[in-house]
Design a protein around this motif. Structure first.
Motif, PDB file in Angstrom:
ATOM      1  N   ALA A  73       0.834  -1.209   0.000  1.00  0.00           N
ATOM      2  CA  ALA A  73       0.000   0.000   0.000  1.00  0.00           C
ATOM      3  C   ALA A  73       0.867   1.255   0.000  1.00  0.00           C
ATOM      4  N   THR A  74       1.934   1.244   0.788  1.00  0.00           N
ATOM      5  CA  THR A  74       2.835   2.401   0.862  1.00  0.00           C
ATOM      6  C   THR A  74       3.551   2.614  -0.469  1.00  0.00           C
ATOM      7  N   PHE A  75       4.010   1.516  -1.080  1.00  0.00           N
ATOM      8  CA  PHE A  75       4.687   1.645  -2.371  1.00  0.00           C
ATOM      9  C   PHE A  75       3.730   2.190  -3.423  1.00  0.00           C
ATOM     10  N   ALA A  76       2.505   1.663  -3.472  1.00  0.00           N
ATOM     11  CA  ALA A  76       1.525   2.132  -4.453  1.00  0.00           C
ATOM     12  C   ALA A  76       1.254   3.617  -4.269  1.00  0.00           C
ATOM     13  N   THR A  77       1.141   4.058  -3.026  1.00  0.00           N
ATOM     14  CA  THR A  77       0.905   5.477  -2.742  1.00  0.00           C
ATOM     15  C   THR A  77       2.074   6.320  -3.221  1.00  0.00           C
ATOM     16  N   CYS A  78       3.282   5.902  -2.876  1.00  0.00           N
ATOM     17  CA  CYS A  78       4.486   6.646  -3.271  1.00  0.00           C
ATOM     18  C   CYS A  78       4.627   6.688  -4.786  1.00  0.00           C
ATOM     19  N   TYR A  79       4.475   5.529  -5.427  1.00  0.00           N
ATOM     20  CA  TYR A  79       4.638   5.448  -6.880  1.00  0.00           C
ATOM     21  C   TYR A  79       3.639   6.343  -7.599  1.00  0.00           C
ATOM     22  N   LYS A  80       2.372   6.235  -7.254  1.00  0.00           N
ATOM     23  CA  LYS A  80       1.342   6.998  -7.958  1.00  0.00           C
ATOM     24  C   LYS A  80       1.449   8.497  -7.662  1.00  0.00           C
ATOM     25  N   ALA A  81       1.882   8.840  -6.448  1.00  0.00           N
ATOM     26  CA  ALA A  81       2.063  10.254  -6.110  1.00  0.00           C
ATOM     27  C   ALA A  81       3.215  10.862  -6.907  1.00  0.00           C
ATOM     28  N   VAL A  82       4.320  10.134  -7.022  1.00  0.00           N
ATOM     29  CA  VAL A  82       5.462  10.634  -7.797  1.00  0.00           C
ATOM     30  C   VAL A  82       5.100  10.727  -9.275  1.00  0.00           C
TER      31      VAL A  82
END
Length: 211
Positions: A73-82
């Motif tokens: 979940a954290t990776f998905a958030t970081c990836y999509k935000a960047v």
């Protein structure tokens, strides 16, 4: 209740919120997928190979499940935000090929690359790495790839048998002579199959039970 549902539907269907809500849903899906994948795996592995009370076993299971779910979940958030940030600052406002690499690089470092890594994180990264290598191998034999055209068919036909044989040759050699380098869950599985099978003291421990 119907009025609340319609109000919430209007909010989530607002085009101006699409990009931000995509990040929220990415986190939701990452958490859900991580939990679905890790829980049955942890359940089986803990009850097969771990000792301890029922409470201790379930604590390990839920800890591993939460870790896996949280990190995806954290990776998905970081990836999509960047990705959203990079699109917003690009000259044409569109996604470019380097964007995905940079977003994945930052997310991978922030979530999976820093500090002392748990076995859960190591397993996720190793899983991804293996798939990346296979994908790059396929890409290399496609038209315009790194492999010259006259060798593509030969490489395609023989790459997998060579890869499979070398993988098993390497892991067996490493386990026999350098077991400390093997990932713990793999080492535990190999001990069960190849070492424990050398020991029994009755018909029961030969075929009915391991010990």
């Amino acid at each position: 209740m119907e009025g609340i549902r319609k109000y919430l539907d209007r909010i989530v269907l607002d085009p101006q919120l699409t990009d931000l809500l995509a990040i929220v849903k990415g986190a939701r899906n990452g958490f859900t997928y991580g939990a679905k994948i890790r829980f049955p795996h942890a359940l089986v592995m803990v009850f097969l190979f771990r000792s301890g009370t029922l409470q201790e076993k379930f604590k390990i299971i839920f800890k591993a499940t939460f870790q896996h779910a949280r990190n995806l979940a954290t990776f998905a958030t970081c990836y999509k935000a960047v990705m959203l940030l990079l699109r917003s600052i690009s000259s044409d406002g569109k996604e470019a090929s380097p964007h995905t690499f940079l977003a994945g690089l930052l997310g991978g470092y922030m979530v999976f690359g820093r500090g002392i890594q748990s076995s859960v994180n190591q397993q996720i990264v190793i899983y991804v790495f293996a798939r990346v290598i296979l994908a790059l191998a396929r890409l290399s034999v496609q038209k315009g790839g790194a492999i010259p055209r006259e060798y593509r068919e030969r490489v395609t036909n023989n790459a997998w048998p060579v890869f499979a044989a070398l993988s098993w040759a390497s892991v067996m050699w490493l386990y026999r002579w350098h077991p400390e380098t093997i990932q713990p869950s793999l080492k535990s599985s190999m001990k069960y199959i190849y070492i424990d099978s050398n020991h029994w003291d009755s018909f029961r421990t030969l075929l009915l039970r391991n010990k």
